[in-house]
Design an enzyme around this catalytic site. Structure first.
Site, PDB file in Angstrom:
ATOM      1  N   LYS A  52       0.840  -1.206   0.000  1.00  0.00           N
ATOM      2  CA  LYS A  52       0.000   0.000   0.000  1.00  0.00           C
ATOM      3  C   LYS A  52       0.872   1.251   0.000  1.00  0.00           C
ATOM      4  CE  LYS A  52      -3.809  -2.416   2.268  1.00  0.00           C
ATOM      5  NZ  LYS A  52      -4.598  -2.691   3.480  1.00  0.00           N
ATOM      6  N   GLN A  96      -4.416  -1.700   9.676  1.00  0.00           N
ATOM      7  CA  GLN A  96      -4.376  -3.029   9.058  1.00  0.00           C
ATOM      8  C   GLN A  96      -4.932  -4.080  10.020  1.00  0.00           C
ATOM      9  OE1 GLN A  96      -3.597  -3.501   5.870  1.00  0.00           O
ATOM     10  NE2 GLN A  96      -3.890  -5.708   5.946  1.00  0.00           N
ATOM     11  N   ASP A 119     -10.870   2.844   4.275  1.00  0.00           N
ATOM     12  CA  ASP A 119     -11.172   1.412   4.172  1.00  0.00           C
ATOM     13  C   ASP A 119     -12.682   1.175   4.063  1.00  0.00           C
ATOM     14  OD1 ASP A 119      -9.188  -0.543   4.032  1.00  0.00           O
ATOM     15  OD2 ASP A 119      -8.659  -0.338   6.145  1.00  0.00           O
TER      16      ASP A 119
HETATM   17  N1  GUN Z   1      -6.888  -6.987   6.257  1.00  0.00           N
HETATM   18  C1  GUN Z   1      -7.277  -7.701   5.173  1.00  0.00           C
HETATM   19  N2  GUN Z   1      -7.823  -6.873   4.248  1.00  0.00           N
HETATM   20  C2  GUN Z   1      -7.770  -5.632   4.764  1.00  0.00           C
HETATM   21  C3  GUN Z   1      -8.179  -4.357   4.264  1.00  0.00           C
HETATM   22  O1  GUN Z   1      -8.722  -4.200   3.168  1.00  0.00           O
HETATM   23  N3  GUN Z   1      -7.945  -3.309   5.099  1.00  0.00           N
HETATM   24  C4  GUN Z   1      -7.375  -3.454   6.321  1.00  0.00           C
HETATM   25  N4  GUN Z   1      -7.219  -2.358   7.066  1.00  0.00           N
HETATM   26  N5  GUN Z   1      -7.001  -4.615   6.806  1.00  0.00           N
HETATM   27  C5  GUN Z   1      -7.196  -5.699   6.028  1.00  0.00           C
END
Ligand code: GUN
Length: 293
Positions: A52, A96, A119
């Site tokens: 990311k 995350q 998100d």
């Molecule tokens: N863990 C797995 N997928 C995601 C996501 O799209 N965002 C976040 N913050 N954590 C995750």
């Protein structure tokens, strides 16, 4: 059978975003800024967050990584979130998941300012999404919608079977595909671990969204000829011959299922890259204040 090239499409969209960032810089506008909070040292989470941050750099965004050990308390993490909420330079941020067991994920999600929740996990954004109001859409479902749209795949009136009902993929994609919209108007069935006869359900599907988190769970006998198959799985399967000691496998038995499909996404190179790109799209929206004004 046509392969949906998520990697290539993600590159195309990232180039579009990069062009827009260049324009913003030319006129002296604010450079989009995403922050990511990473707790602990789970290898998969580290890899996702690294990806990311790298993607932000690629399109010209600013990025900030906040890393803390798994021993952090919930109170300390909430304080970090409040600081990010108050930081005017940060347009959006993510925490995350998964978090260490002693931290309540719901409390953490609720602490995030919905205006910065790129998100789309906060109930305010989830509710707005469900009502069809402007909202940050969760990245994976948003990425899937982008793929269906850009590949011109007809969804209206189609029967879509979602396998899995997680908060971040199964449930939101089911809502998004059932709503009115350019990509939408599907008749949706959500299946899960208590579904009585899964095969009978998936065999009826024009579109299958496999988001169960088990390698090769969807087999050829479960798929109708001509179906569209979107594979959300990113399962690490041990393989001593692989450079890292594992290979990424989807939820779909790709080799056997692909010949039956009209369209299918590969793993890797399908939904994964689109998820990161969708997060960048949300961050750009956050910096332009296009959801909440
Ligand atoms: N863990 C797995 N997928 C995601 C996501 O799209 N965002 C976040 N913050 N954590 C995750």
């Amino acid at each position: 059978m046509e392969l949906i090239d998520g990697k290539g499409l993600a590159e195309t969209i990232k180039n579009e975003i990069a062009e827009e960032v260049t324009q913003i810089k030319t006129v002296g506008g604010k450079i989009p800024h995403l922050a990511a909070v990473l707790i602990g040292d789970d290898p998969a989470s580290q890899a996702y967050v690294r990806n990311k941050v790298r993607s932000c750099e690629k399109v010209g965004f600013k990025s900030t990584l906040v890393r803390r050990p798994a021993t952090i308390t919930e109170t300390e993490l909430v304080r970090i979130i409040e600081d990010l909420n108050d930081d005017d330079d940060i347009d959006g941020f993510i925490v995350q998941l998964p978090l260490p067991k002693h931290i309540n994920e719901e409390n953490i999600t609720l602490a995030i300012d919905p205006r910065k929740d790129v998100d789309g996990f906060h109930p305010a954004n989830f509710g707005r999404m469900a009502l069809g109001l402007p909202a940050y859409l969760p990245a994976t479902p948003f990425g899937i919608i982008q793929m269906l749209e850009r590949y011109d795949i007809e969804t209206s009136g189609k029967h879509c079977v979602v396998v899995g009902r997680s908060n971040i993929v199964g449930t939101p994609i089911a809502i998004m595909l059932s709503r009115k919209g350019k990509v939408g108007n599907c008749t949706v069935t959500v299946t899960h671990s208590r579904t009585k006869d899964l095969k009978a359900e998936t065999l009826r599907a024009d579109i299958i969204i496999a988001a169960i988190g088990r390698a090769k769970f969807i087999t050829a006998d479960m798929v109708k000829d001509g179906a569209v198959v979107i594979d959300v799985g990113i399962n690490r399967v041990d393989d001593v011959k692989a450079r890292r000691g594992y290979r990424l496998k989807g939820d779909v038995d790709f080799k056997k299922v692909a010949p039956k499909c009209s369209y299918i996404t590969p793993v890797p190179g399908g939904v994964g890259p689109m998820t990161v790109t969708a997060l960048l799209m949300n961050t750009l929206k956050a910096s332009k204040k296009s959801i909440y004004g």
